[in-house]
Design an enzyme around this catalytic site. Structure first.
Site, short mmCIF file in Angstrom:
data_model
loop_
_atom_site.label_atom_id
_atom_site.label_comp_id
_atom_site.label_asym_id
_atom_site.label_seq_id
_atom_site.Cartn_x
_atom_site.Cartn_y
_atom_site.Cartn_z
N ARG A 179 36.43 49.02 37.98
CA ARG A 179 35.64 47.92 37.07
C ARG A 179 36.07 46.63 37.68
O ARG A 179 37.18 46.23 37.73
CB ARG A 179 36.11 48.01 35.57
CG ARG A 179 35.34 47.44 34.59
CD ARG A 179 35.88 47.21 33.07
NE ARG A 179 36.87 46.30 33.31
CZ ARG A 179 38.22 46.65 32.89
NH1 ARG A 179 38.20 47.95 32.42
NH2 ARG A 179 38.96 45.77 32.75
N ARG A 228 33.59 42.19 27.12
CA ARG A 228 34.67 41.71 26.11
C ARG A 228 34.55 40.18 25.55
O ARG A 228 34.34 39.31 26.37
CB ARG A 228 36.13 42.04 26.83
CG ARG A 228 36.65 43.52 26.86
CD ARG A 228 37.58 43.73 27.49
NE ARG A 228 37.90 43.70 28.95
CZ ARG A 228 38.73 43.49 29.76
NH1 ARG A 228 39.76 43.09 29.44
NH2 ARG A 228 38.38 43.20 31.19
N ASN A 232 39.64 46.22 39.20
CA ASN A 232 40.56 47.24 38.56
C ASN A 232 40.31 48.60 39.42
O ASN A 232 39.31 49.11 39.30
CB ASN A 232 40.42 47.44 37.03
CG ASN A 232 40.79 46.53 36.25
OD1 ASN A 232 41.97 45.89 36.10
ND2 ASN A 232 39.87 45.41 35.64
N SER A 283 39.51 50.87 31.59
CA SER A 283 39.25 51.37 30.40
C SER A 283 37.94 51.21 29.98
O SER A 283 37.26 50.48 30.54
CB SER A 283 40.25 50.61 29.45
OG SER A 283 41.56 50.83 29.68
N GLU A 330 49.11 45.54 36.12
CA GLU A 330 47.72 46.10 35.34
C GLU A 330 48.43 46.12 34.01
O GLU A 330 49.58 46.34 33.43
CB GLU A 330 47.48 47.29 36.18
CG GLU A 330 46.87 47.31 37.41
CD GLU A 330 45.77 45.84 37.36
OE1 GLU A 330 45.00 45.77 36.74
OE2 GLU A 330 45.95 45.18 38.66
N GLY A 331 47.00 46.15 33.26
CA GLY A 331 47.19 46.44 31.74
C GLY A 331 47.24 45.47 30.79
O GLY A 331 47.33 45.40 29.72
N GLU A 364 39.19 40.15 38.34
CA GLU A 364 39.93 40.86 39.33
C GLU A 364 39.14 42.25 39.35
O GLU A 364 38.01 42.37 38.79
CB GLU A 364 41.40 41.45 38.37
CG GLU A 364 40.88 41.99 37.09
CD GLU A 364 42.34 42.73 36.62
OE1 GLU A 364 43.29 43.03 37.30
OE2 GLU A 364 42.13 42.96 35.25
N LYS A 412 49.66 34.92 38.52
CA LYS A 412 49.55 36.23 38.00
C LYS A 412 50.63 37.13 38.86
O LYS A 412 50.58 37.21 40.22
CB LYS A 412 48.35 36.93 38.64
CG LYS A 412 46.99 36.22 37.64
CD LYS A 412 46.01 37.07 37.96
CE LYS A 412 44.63 36.42 37.07
NZ LYS A 412 43.43 37.04 37.43
N LYS A 443 46.67 42.45 42.88
CA LYS A 443 46.07 41.02 42.82
C LYS A 443 46.63 40.38 44.03
O LYS A 443 45.89 39.53 44.60
CB LYS A 443 46.71 40.46 41.43
CG LYS A 443 46.27 41.09 40.49
CD LYS A 443 46.82 40.46 39.16
CE LYS A 443 46.09 41.00 37.73
NZ LYS A 443 45.82 42.55 37.73
N1 LIG Z 1 45.36 52.64 27.39
C1 LIG Z 1 45.08 52.79 28.73
C2 LIG Z 1 44.79 51.17 29.10
C3 LIG Z 1 44.80 51.11 30.51
C4 LIG Z 1 44.51 49.67 30.95
O1 LIG Z 1 45.15 48.98 30.34
N2 LIG Z 1 43.44 49.39 31.82
C5 LIG Z 1 43.31 47.93 32.30
C6 LIG Z 1 42.95 48.26 33.76
S1 LIG Z 1 44.56 48.56 34.71
C7 LIG Z 1 42.07 47.75 31.52
O2 LIG Z 1 40.95 48.18 31.92
N3 LIG Z 1 42.33 46.72 30.87
C8 LIG Z 1 41.02 46.26 29.98
C9 LIG Z 1 40.89 46.87 28.50
C10 LIG Z 1 41.60 46.04 27.43
O3 LIG Z 1 41.08 44.87 27.35
O4 LIG Z 1 42.33 46.38 26.86
C11 LIG Z 1 43.85 53.19 28.73
O5 LIG Z 1 42.78 52.99 28.12
O6 LIG Z 1 43.56 54.34 29.52
MG LIG Z 2 43.58 44.89 35.49
#
Ligand SMILES: N[C@H](CCC(=O)N[C@@H](CS)C(=O)NCCC(=O)O)C(=O)O
Ligand SMILES: [Mg+2]
Length: 499
Positions: free
Chosen positions: A153, A475, A171, A176, A392-393, A169, A388, A334
Site C-alpha cells: 500500500r 484515512r 508499505n 492493513s 512500521e506500524g 511511504e 523517521k 524508510k
Molecule cells: N494490526 C496489524 C497492523 C499492521 C500495521 O500496522 N500495518 C501498517 C503498515 S506496516 C499499516 O497499514 N498501518 C496503517 C493502518 C492504521 O492506520 O492503523 C494488522 O492490521 O495486521
Molecule cells: Mg508503514
C-alpha cells in the site's frame, strides 16, 4: 423472509444507480453544513450498517476482543461523508501503483544494494540488524524466491501549497485494511444513495473498491503457483489482534471464492509447531504451507524472544512463498525509500524514462542525517520536517520541536546512531471538514487525509502474473494530530468522492 445481506465478497460491483441529472463533478456538501438532525440520522444508519456488514474492530476497552472472535466488537471508526479528492490526483496515484510494484521487485533482487544502503543503519538499529542478518544468510545460501508475491500500500498526502501528490511511504509488509476499506466505500455509497434527497451527490463518484478480493486473488494465485493442493496459507498474526476482522475478510474471500484454507499462527507458535522437510517444504502443525502472509513481524514488539526470530528464519529458509520475503520487507524500509530518492538511483532499477519521471514526481524531500545543511535547517525550522526511525506500524515518527531535540541529542552523542533515522519534508495537506464517528459518537472536525493505494504483484520466475492497482484506503484524522493511524486511535476509515 430473513434479510440476507449481500456479501461484498461477491464482486463488489457499483450498484446500478439511476443517473441523476445534476452536474456530477460538483463537490459534495460541506459536512459541517449538514444540520444536526440529519447528522444523527446518518450516524444512526451507519451504526446499524457496520455490524450488519462486518465493518468492525475489537473494542479497545475489552481485553478479550483481540483474542476471541465475535465478542466485544465495535464499529470501525469511520467518516460519515466521503472526503472530496481531485480526480486528476486519484488517477495519478493509481497510475504509479504498478510501477512501484515493479520497483520493489527489482530492488529486492539487488542484495548488494540492500545490504550496502542499510549497512550503517545496521550498526545503529538492532531490529533492522536482525532483519539484515536473515537477509545475508539467504544471500550466502543463494536462496532464490522464484514465486514472489507483493501486497503493498503506497500512502500519499496532497500538498496544499504545491498541489503535488507526495508519497508518505510504501508499505510492503502487513498493509492493513484491504478488507475494511472496501466496506467503507460501500457504506458511503449506501448513505449517499439513501439520503440523495438531502445531500446532492453522485454515488458513482466514489471509486469502486475491491481491495479484499484483489488481495485474495493474488494470495490464491500464489498458492496455485506453489502447486500443492493440500497446502494451506498461513497468516502470521499477533496474539492480540483487534483488527482481526479486516484479516478474516481476506480468509473468507480465500475460502469462499478460491476454496483455499488459511490458518492463523503467531511467530512463537510457528517456532513451536513448524519444521522444514528435506525438500524445503514448511510444515506447521502437520500441514504443508504454500504461502506465508505476514500480518505481524514488522515491529520489534513482535519479537518477544529468540523464539520469534527462529520462526522468521525458518520461514525464510523454506520453499513457501513469503509475503513479504525478507528482501521485500527490507525494500519497504524508510532508509531504502530515502536512498531511492537520491539522483540516478531509480535509473539502476527501471528502464522506462517516463515511469521513472512519474515516480520521482511523487517523491517528497528525503534525506539521511549526513546532509549537514539539511540537519542544520531542521534544527532551525523543525516544523518543516518529520524524523523517521526504521519502524512500521505507526506511532514512531518524530515531529515539530521534538525533531530539533532529537537532532541535537544525536549530534552530542556522535555515536553514529543518526544512521537509524531519515529526515523527510513535512507535507501540509488542505484542512477539510469531516464528521468522524467513534464508539457511537460523531464529531464535526477539521481534518487532513492520507490516501493509500493498494498494489498486487505476483511473479513466477521471469513471468509477471499480476501487477495492478488493487483498491484504496482513505484515512482521515483531526488536523491537529501529528501521528496518523487508525489502529493507533487517531484516524478513521474514510473513502473518496472524486471532484
Ligand atoms: N494490526 C496489524 C497492523 C499492521 C500495521 O500496522 N500495518 C501498517 C503498515 S506496516 C499499516 O497499514 N498501518 C496503517 C493502518 C492504521 O492506520 O492503523 C494488522 O492490521 O495486521
Ligand atoms: Mg508503514
Amino acid at each position: 423472509k430473513i434479510f440476507i445481506p449481500k456479501s461484498p465478497l461477491k464482486c463488489a460491483k457499483v450498484p446500478e444507480m439511476q443517473t441523476q441529472l445534476e452536474d456530477s463533478a460538483k463537490p459534495i456538501v460541506d459536512p459541517h453544513d449538514i444540520d444536526s438532525k440529519l447528522v444523527q440520522k446518518l450516524a444512526n444508519d451507519a451504526l446499524v450498517w457496520c455490524p450488519l456488514r462486518g465493518l468492525l474492530v475489537g473494542d479497545r476497552n475489552s481485553e478479550r476482543s483481540g483474542t476471541i472472535p465475535g465478542v466485544d466488537m465495535v464499529h470501525a471508526p469511520v467518516a460519515l461523508i466521503p472526503m472530496s479528492f481531485p480526480e486528476s490526483h486519484w488517477k495519478q496515484a493509481c497510475e504509479v501503483a504498478p510501477i512501484f510494484n515493479e520497483l520493489v521487485d527489482r530492488v529486492s533482487q539487488d542484495g548488494e544494494f540492500l545490504q550496502q544502503s542499510l549497512s550503517r543503519t545496521r550498526k545503529a538499529d538492532p531490529f533492522t540488524s536482525r532483519l539484515l542478518e536473515i537477509h545475508s544468510k539467504m544471500l550466502e545460501i543463494n536462496k532464490l524466491e522464484e514465486i514472489r508475491l507483493g501486497l503493498h500500500r503506497s500512502d500519499y498526502m496532497l500538498d496544499e501549497q504545491t498541489k503535488l501528490l507526495l508519497q508518505i511511504e510504501l508499505n510492503t509488509i502487513s498493509s492493513s485494511f484491504p478488507g475494511l476499506s472496501c466496506l467503507v466505500s460501500e457504506l458511503h455509497r449506501s448513505l449517499l444513495q439513501q439520503y440523495r434527497e438531502d445531500i446532492a451527490s453522485d454515488p458513482n463518484r466514489i471509486p469502486a473498491n475491491n481491495a479484499v478480493n484483489q488481495f485474495a486473488e493474488a494470495l490464491a494465485k500464489a498458492w496455485n503457483e506453489y502447486g500443492d493442493p493440500r497446502a494451506v496459507i498461513i497468516f502470521v498474526v499477533q496474539a492480540e489482534e483487534r483488527n482481526m476482522y479486516d484479516q478474516h475478510w481476506l480468509s473468507a474471500s480465500l475460502r469462499e471464492r478460491h476454496q483455499v484454507t488459511t490458518i492463523r499462527k503467531t511467530l512463537a507458535e510457528i517456532d513451536a509447531l513448524g519444521e522444514l522437510q528435506q525438500d524445503g517444504t514448511l510444515v506447521v502443525d502437520g500441514q504443508a504451507v504454500a504461502v506465508i502472509y505476514f500480518r505481524a513481524g514488522y515491529a520489534p514488539s513482535d519479537y518477544h524472544s529468540e523464539s520469534e526470530w527462529k520462526a522468521r528464519l525458518l520461514m525464510e529458509q523454506s520453499r513457501a512463498v513469503k509475503c513479504p520475503s525478507i528482501s521485500y520487507h527490507l525494500a519497504g524500509s524508510k532508509k531504502i525509500q530515502q536512498e531511492l530518492a537520491k539522483p540516478n538511483v531509480l535509473e539502476r532499477f527501471l528502464e522506462n524514462k517516463d515511469d521513472i519521471a512519474k515516480l520521482r514526481k511523487c517523491f517528497a524531500g528525503l534525506w539521511s542525517l549526513d546532509e549537514s545543511d539539511i540537519v542544520k535547517d531542521a534544527i532551525e525550522r523543525p516544523e518543516l520536517y518529520v524524523m523517521k526511525p526504521q519502524r512500521e506500524g505507526g506511532g514512531n515518527n518524530i515531529y515539530g520541536e521534538d525533531v530539533r531535540g532529537a537532532l541535537l541529542k544525536l549530534q552530542k552523542e556522535g555515536t553514529g546512531s543518526d544512521a537509524a533515522y531519515i529526515l523527510m519534508q513535512r507535507i501540509f495537506p488542505k484542512i477539510s471538514h469531516s464528521i468522524l464517528m467513534r464508539e457511537g459518537i460523531s464529531h464535526k472536525e477539521e481534518t487532513i487525509s492520507e490516501l493509500g493505494i493498494y498494489g498486487t504483484y505476483l511473479r513466477n520466475k521471469t513471468e509477471v502474473l499480476i501487477n495492478q492497482q488493487a483498491g484504496y484506503l482513505m484515512r482521515t484524522k483531526v488536523s491537529s494530530s501529528d501521528e496518523g493511524g487508525v489502529a493507533a486511535g487517531f484516524a478513521v476509515l474514510d473513502s473518496i468522492y472524486l471532484v
